[in-house]
Each structure stands twice: as C-alpha cells, then as structure tokens.
Scaffold this motif. Structure first.
Motif, PDB file in Angstrom:
ATOM      1  N   MET A   1       0.726  -1.320   0.008  1.00 45.38           N
ATOM      2  CA  MET A   1      -0.048   0.115   0.016  1.00 45.38           C
ATOM      3  C   MET A   1       0.790   1.225  -0.035  1.00 45.38           C
ATOM      4  O   MET A   1       0.719   2.202  -0.573  1.00 45.38           O
ATOM      5  N   ALA A   2       2.089   1.220   0.910  1.00 44.08           N
ATOM      6  CA  ALA A   2       3.056   2.307   0.804  1.00 44.08           C
ATOM      7  C   ALA A   2       3.388   3.032  -0.634  1.00 44.08           C
ATOM      8  O   ALA A   2       3.452   3.760  -0.900  1.00 44.08           O
ATOM      9  N   GLU A   3       3.880   1.563  -1.296  1.00 40.91           N
ATOM     10  CA  GLU A   3       4.334   1.878  -2.788  1.00 40.91           C
ATOM     11  C   GLU A   3       3.237   2.838  -3.591  1.00 40.91           C
ATOM     12  O   GLU A   3       3.728   3.301  -4.416  1.00 40.91           O
ATOM     13  N   GLY A   4       2.172   2.165  -3.440  1.00 43.60           N
ATOM     14  CA  GLY A   4       1.033   3.062  -4.308  1.00 43.60           C
ATOM     15  C   GLY A   4       0.909   4.541  -3.939  1.00 43.60           C
ATOM     16  O   GLY A   4       0.773   5.108  -5.100  1.00 43.60           O
ATOM     17  N   PHE A   5       1.103   4.586  -2.653  1.00 46.93           N
ATOM     18  CA  PHE A   5       1.183   6.231  -2.209  1.00 46.93           C
ATOM     19  C   PHE A   5       2.374   6.641  -2.793  1.00 46.93           C
ATOM     20  O   PHE A   5       2.290   7.809  -3.286  1.00 46.93           O
ATOM     21  N   LEU A   6       3.533   6.011  -2.697  1.00 45.53           N
ATOM     22  CA  LEU A   6       4.731   6.714  -3.315  1.00 45.53           C
ATOM     23  C   LEU A   6       4.555   6.993  -4.727  1.00 45.53           C
ATOM     24  O   LEU A   6       5.061   7.842  -5.459  1.00 45.53           O
ATOM     25  N   THR A   7       3.851   5.995  -5.493  1.00 44.81           N
ATOM     26  CA  THR A   7       3.731   5.992  -6.928  1.00 44.81           C
ATOM     27  C   THR A   7       2.832   7.082  -7.284  1.00 44.81           C
ATOM     28  O   THR A   7       3.202   8.198  -8.278  1.00 44.81           O
ATOM     29  N   VAL A   8       1.740   7.468  -6.506  1.00 44.64           N
ATOM     30  CA  VAL A   8       0.783   8.826  -6.675  1.00 44.64           C
ATOM     31  C   VAL A   8       1.792   9.860  -6.526  1.00 44.64           C
ATOM     32  O   VAL A   8       1.481  11.116  -7.211  1.00 44.64           O
ATOM     33  N   SER A   9       2.474   9.993  -5.406  1.00 51.92           N
ATOM     34  CA  SER A   9       3.528  11.287  -5.023  1.00 51.92           C
ATOM     35  C   SER A   9       4.307  11.557  -6.295  1.00 51.92           C
ATOM     36  O   SER A   9       4.221  12.724  -6.345  1.00 51.92           O
ATOM     37  N   GLU A  10       4.848  10.448  -6.956  1.00 48.27           N
ATOM     38  CA  GLU A  10       5.573  10.875  -8.143  1.00 48.27           C
ATOM     39  C   GLU A  10       5.041  11.289  -9.296  1.00 48.27           C
ATOM     40  O   GLU A  10       5.398  12.256  -9.920  1.00 48.27           O
ATOM     41  N   GLU A  11       3.774  10.717  -9.443  1.00 46.05           N
ATOM     42  CA  GLU A  11       2.655  11.593 -10.478  1.00 46.05           C
ATOM     43  C   GLU A  11       2.404  12.872 -10.154  1.00 46.05           C
ATOM     44  O   GLU A  11       2.368  13.723 -11.036  1.00 46.05           O
ATOM     45  N   HIS A  12       2.168  13.187  -8.793  1.00 42.96           N
ATOM     46  CA  HIS A  12       1.958  14.566  -8.491  1.00 42.96           C
ATOM     47  C   HIS A  12       3.161  15.453  -8.804  1.00 42.96           C
ATOM     48  O   HIS A  12       2.967  16.577  -9.194  1.00 42.96           O
TER      49      HIS A  12
END
Length: 125
Positions: A1-12
């Motif tokens: 789940m944390a990796e998903g948030f990290l992916t979204v943070s990179e997109e932002h």
C-alpha cells in the motif's frame, strides 16, 4: 500500500503539484516508516517544496529552509547539513524524478550559505 502512495506522489511531482507529492510521500512513509527509499523520496519533495517558498518582499528562495538549517547555525553546521542531505538523497542512485534537481538546489544553498561573504549578503536582503 505504501508503494502505491509513493507512485501517486511521483505522479503529483511530475505534474508540478509539489504539496500533494510531499503529502502523499509522507502518507507512504507513515505506512512504512522504516522504508528508507520512501524517506529519501520524501526528502527530495521537501527540498523542492521548500524552494517554492520565497521571501514575500525580495522573492528569493529561503536557502536555509532548502538546506534544513537555521539562520543562526554556524558555517560548519551548514556544511554538515549539506553533506547529510546530499548523502541521503544520493541523486545518482535514487530514481525519484526530482533527485537531480534537489541536489542542485542544496548545492546552490550551500554555495550561498557556507561562504561568509555571500551568506552575509543573503542575510542583508
């Protein structure tokens, strides 16, 4: 789940939404506090976010904030802050989109703040 948030943070981050990138990276870190990669991404985003906060009158970047040091810190603390941050974000080995430019920002900060003359000029502005 944390990796998903990290992916979204990179997109932002790639979309120029620095506050959102930093916030999502912090959420990822809260889910996996021992993950040093997430911690390093968070540091990269913090540096970029700090660089957007400019002095209201001069419009200059607050280099102390970028480097994570205080205006009354001695020169050796400024250099230590740079070395610590440079080693931590390790722009050669970190795949974060902003790692190289974060390194450039902290390098510029230490150029200004480690030299007594340029630091004095910066403080006078």
């Amino acid at each position: 789940m944390a990796e998903g948030f990290l992916t979204v943070s990179e997109e932002h981050f790639l979309a120029g939404r620095l506050k959102e990138a930093y916030h999502m990276a912090k959420l990822a870190l809260s889910l996996d506090p021992n993950n040093t990669v997430i911690d390093r991404y968070t540091a990269v985003y913090r540096i970029h976010l700090a660089a957007t906060k400019k002095h209201p009158i001069t419009g200059e970047i607050d280099w102390y904030n970028v480097l994570g040091v205080q205006p009354d810190d001695p020169d050796h603390r400024v250099c230590h802050g740079f070395r610590k941050m440079a080693n931590f974000i390790d722009h050669y080995n970190l795949c974060a989109a902003g790692a190289d430019s974060a390194y450039e920002l902290i390098s510029r900060a230490v150029e200004i703040l480690a030299d007594p003359c340029s630091r004095a000029k910066f403080n006078q502005r």
